[in-house]
Scaffold this motif. Structure first.
Motif, PDB file in Angstrom:
ATOM      1  N   ILE A   8      19.981  43.846   0.524  1.00  0.00           N
ATOM      2  CA  ILE A   8      21.148  43.008   0.253  1.00  0.00           C
ATOM      3  C   ILE A   8      21.557  42.217   1.487  1.00  0.00           C
ATOM      4  CG2 ILE A   8      23.580  43.027  -0.452  1.00  0.00           C
ATOM      5  CD1 ILE A   8      22.891  45.840  -1.744  1.00  0.00           C
ATOM      6  N   ASP A   9      21.666  40.905   1.327  1.00  0.00           N
ATOM      7  CA  ASP A   9      22.283  40.052   2.344  1.00  0.00           C
ATOM      8  C   ASP A   9      23.739  39.914   1.962  1.00  0.00           C
ATOM      9  OD1 ASP A   9      20.035  39.491   3.951  1.00  0.00           O
ATOM     10  OD2 ASP A   9      19.360  37.965   2.541  1.00  0.00           O
ATOM     11  N   ALA A  10      24.618  40.165   2.929  1.00  0.00           N
ATOM     12  CA  ALA A  10      26.054  40.134   2.664  1.00  0.00           C
ATOM     13  C   ALA A  10      26.743  39.205   3.643  1.00  0.00           C
ATOM     14  CB  ALA A  10      26.636  41.540   2.793  1.00  0.00           C
ATOM     15  N   ALA A  11      27.925  38.769   3.267  1.00  0.00           N
ATOM     16  CA  ALA A  11      28.743  37.956   4.173  1.00  0.00           C
ATOM     17  C   ALA A  11      29.015  38.787   5.424  1.00  0.00           C
ATOM     18  CB  ALA A  11      30.044  37.557   3.490  1.00  0.00           C
ATOM     19  N   THR A  12      28.706  38.230   6.576  1.00  0.00           N
ATOM     20  CA  THR A  12      28.778  38.967   7.839  1.00  0.00           C
ATOM     21  C   THR A  12      30.146  39.575   8.101  1.00  0.00           C
ATOM     22  OG1 THR A  12      27.105  37.478   8.727  1.00  0.00           O
ATOM     23  CG2 THR A  12      28.333  38.789  10.311  1.00  0.00           C
ATOM     24  N   ASP A  13      31.192  38.867   7.758  1.00  0.00           N
ATOM     25  CA  ASP A  13      32.540  39.361   8.041  1.00  0.00           C
ATOM     26  C   ASP A  13      33.032  40.382   7.022  1.00  0.00           C
ATOM     27  OD1 ASP A  13      32.747  37.523   5.993  1.00  0.00           O
ATOM     28  OD2 ASP A  13      34.598  36.638   6.722  1.00  0.00           O
ATOM     29  N   ALA A  14      32.200  40.729   6.038  1.00  0.00           N
ATOM     30  CA  ALA A  14      32.649  41.644   4.987  1.00  0.00           C
ATOM     31  C   ALA A  14      31.666  42.774   4.716  1.00  0.00           C
ATOM     32  CB  ALA A  14      32.898  40.859   3.703  1.00  0.00           C
ATOM     33  N   ILE A  15      30.744  43.027   5.626  1.00  0.00           N
ATOM     34  CA  ILE A  15      29.699  44.030   5.371  1.00  0.00           C
ATOM     35  C   ILE A  15      30.279  45.407   5.026  1.00  0.00           C
ATOM     36  CG2 ILE A  15      27.781  45.309   6.418  1.00  0.00           C
ATOM     37  CD1 ILE A  15      26.955  42.643   7.750  1.00  0.00           C
ATOM     38  N   PRO A  16      31.236  45.943   5.786  1.00  0.00           N
ATOM     39  CA  PRO A  16      31.753  47.270   5.425  1.00  0.00           C
ATOM     40  C   PRO A  16      32.410  47.307   4.043  1.00  0.00           C
ATOM     41  CG  PRO A  16      32.402  46.709   7.667  1.00  0.00           C
ATOM     42  CD  PRO A  16      31.805  45.477   7.050  1.00  0.00           C
ATOM     43  N   GLU A  17      33.150  46.247   3.704  1.00  0.00           N
ATOM     44  CA  GLU A  17      33.815  46.190   2.399  1.00  0.00           C
ATOM     45  C   GLU A  17      32.801  46.044   1.264  1.00  0.00           C
ATOM     46  OE1 GLU A  17      36.597  45.005   5.582  1.00  0.00           O
ATOM     47  OE2 GLU A  17      34.617  44.260   5.047  1.00  0.00           O
ATOM     48  N   VAL A  18      31.776  45.231   1.492  1.00  0.00           N
ATOM     49  CA  VAL A  18      30.722  45.057   0.488  1.00  0.00           C
ATOM     50  C   VAL A  18      29.989  46.376   0.281  1.00  0.00           C
ATOM     51  CG1 VAL A  18      28.546  43.878  -0.034  1.00  0.00           C
ATOM     52  CG2 VAL A  18      30.461  42.589   0.933  1.00  0.00           C
ATOM     53  N   ILE A  22      29.807  48.490  -3.235  1.00  0.00           N
ATOM     54  CA  ILE A  22      28.521  48.780  -3.876  1.00  0.00           C
ATOM     55  C   ILE A  22      28.345  50.289  -4.036  1.00  0.00           C
ATOM     56  CG2 ILE A  22      26.012  48.660  -3.591  1.00  0.00           C
ATOM     57  CD1 ILE A  22      26.484  45.891  -2.270  1.00  0.00           C
ATOM     58  N   ALA A  23      28.732  51.054  -3.029  1.00  0.00           N
ATOM     59  CA  ALA A  23      28.594  52.514  -3.086  1.00  0.00           C
ATOM     60  C   ALA A  23      29.400  53.123  -4.227  1.00  0.00           C
ATOM     61  CB  ALA A  23      29.007  53.129  -1.754  1.00  0.00           C
ATOM     62  N   ASP A  24      30.475  52.447  -4.630  1.00  0.00           N
ATOM     63  CA  ASP A  24      31.322  52.941  -5.719  1.00  0.00           C
ATOM     64  C   ASP A  24      30.784  52.611  -7.113  1.00  0.00           C
ATOM     65  OD1 ASP A  24      33.151  54.133  -4.027  1.00  0.00           O
ATOM     66  OD2 ASP A  24      34.510  52.405  -4.013  1.00  0.00           O
ATOM     67  N   LEU A  25      29.728  51.806  -7.182  1.00  0.00           N
ATOM     68  CA  LEU A  25      29.206  51.400  -8.489  1.00  0.00           C
ATOM     69  C   LEU A  25      28.397  52.512  -9.146  1.00  0.00           C
ATOM     70  CD1 LEU A  25      27.944  47.805  -7.602  1.00  0.00           C
ATOM     71  CD2 LEU A  25      30.062  48.420  -8.789  1.00  0.00           C
ATOM     72  N   GLU A  26      28.554  52.627 -10.460  1.00  0.00           N
ATOM     73  CA  GLU A  26      27.755  53.579 -11.226  1.00  0.00           C
ATOM     74  C   GLU A  26      26.283  53.187 -11.130  1.00  0.00           C
ATOM     75  OE1 GLU A  26      27.210  55.141 -15.810  1.00  0.00           O
ATOM     76  OE2 GLU A  26      28.990  53.985 -15.272  1.00  0.00           O
ATOM     77  N   GLY A  27      25.433  54.147 -10.856  1.00  0.00           N
ATOM     78  CA  GLY A  27      24.002  53.896 -10.727  1.00  0.00           C
ATOM     79  C   GLY A  27      23.547  53.761  -9.289  1.00  0.00           C
ATOM     80  N   VAL A  28      24.477  53.548  -8.365  1.00  0.00           N
ATOM     81  CA  VAL A  28      24.139  53.434  -6.950  1.00  0.00           C
ATOM     82  C   VAL A  28      24.347  54.803  -6.313  1.00  0.00           C
ATOM     83  CG1 VAL A  28      24.706  52.338  -4.750  1.00  0.00           C
ATOM     84  CG2 VAL A  28      24.773  50.998  -6.871  1.00  0.00           C
ATOM     85  N   SER A  29      23.281  55.360  -5.745  1.00  0.00           N
ATOM     86  CA  SER A  29      23.407  56.692  -5.151  1.00  0.00           C
ATOM     87  C   SER A  29      23.704  56.640  -3.664  1.00  0.00           C
ATOM     88  CB  SER A  29      22.151  57.520  -5.415  1.00  0.00           C
ATOM     89  OG  SER A  29      21.033  56.944  -4.790  1.00  0.00           O
TER      90      SER A  29
END
Length: 95
Positions: A8-18, A22-29
């Protein structure tokens, strides 16, 4: 169980929030922040192939701050534990 590794490429200023979203999504371990060509790596584990699209296209790609994803589907898992078990003939190790 089907495992997908999502780069995943993420907005640099939002990596921890992104990553947290994502970690809270169902299916993501798991979600890892990384150094290198991608910002995050998510491990997706689902029971059916159809669920991969639901999790990645339907959820991960819609998280604000996700710029791009690249998905790899795992065929087989190899770990030290798996290899030790495969080559064991039943004897305990002598120490």
């Amino acid at each position: 169980m089907i495992t997908a590794i999502v780069m995943i490429d993420a907005a640099t200023d939002a990596i921890p929030e992104v990553a947290a979203a994502i970690a809270d999504l169902e299916g993501v371990s798991e979600v890892y922040s990384t150094a290198g060509e991608v910002d995050l790596i998510a491990i997706v584990r689902v029971r059916e192939f159809e669920q991969i699209a639901e999790v990645i296209a339907g959820r991960i790609n819609k998280v604000p701050g996700v710029l791009e994803t690249e998905t790899h589907i795992a065929f087989r898992a190899y770990s030290r534990h798996d290899l030790d078990a495969a080559f064991s003939i039943g004897f305990e190790t002598a120490d």
